[in-house]
Design an enzyme around this catalytic site. Structure first.
Site, PDB file in Angstrom:
ATOM      1  N   ASN A   1      13.057  -8.101  -9.396  1.00 16.32           N
ATOM      2  CA  ASN A   1      13.844  -6.875  -9.501  1.00 16.32           C
ATOM      3  C   ASN A   1      15.233  -7.117  -8.920  1.00 16.32           C
ATOM      4  OD1 ASN A   1      11.833  -5.280 -10.625  1.00 16.32           O
ATOM      5  ND2 ASN A   1      11.165  -4.445  -8.667  1.00 16.32           N
TER       6      ASN A   1
ATOM      7  N   ARG B   1       7.263  -6.209 -14.031  1.00 15.12           N
ATOM      8  CA  ARG B   1       7.104  -7.593 -13.543  1.00 15.12           C
ATOM      9  C   ARG B   1       5.683  -8.100 -13.749  1.00 15.12           C
ATOM     10  NH1 ARG B   1       8.992  -7.584  -7.573  1.00 15.12           N
ATOM     11  NH2 ARG B   1       7.844  -5.651  -7.694  1.00 15.12           N
TER      12      ARG B   1
END
Length: 95
Positions: free
Chosen positions: A40, A22
């Protein structure tokens, strides 16, 4: 010059959690001038909503095939997104 805008939802599968995916995705999106978010999923995959100029979004999709240095990407799914929310930056969201 009028650049055409593109908005997609990307789902990245493989070893993409716990490998700074990320953070690297946010960095790449910022570098490309893309707004949206990365998050996520409970199933171990990562979703990215990306909006920006066509070539930039395509560049981010290409980046997803490799991902962060520790990631092992198995599959990348991309679908056009028709929503019209406007994102001013690129955020990392929790689950």
């Amino acid at each position: 010059m009028d650049l055409q805008m593109k908005r997609v939802l990307i789902n990245v599968q493989g070893k993409v959690q716990g490998v700074c995916f990320r953070r690297f995705a946010q960095s790449k999106a910022n570098e490309l001038g893309i707004t949206g978010y990365v998050v996520n999923n409970e199933n171990g995959s990562v979703n990215i909503l990306a909006q920006g100029a066509y070539p930039a979004v395509d560049n981010l999709i290409d980046w997803c095939d490799k991902g962060s240095p520790q990631a092992q990407v198995d599959k990348v799914y991309v679908q056009e997104d028709e929503e019209n929310e406007i994102y001013l930056d690129f955020s990392i969201l929790p689950y």
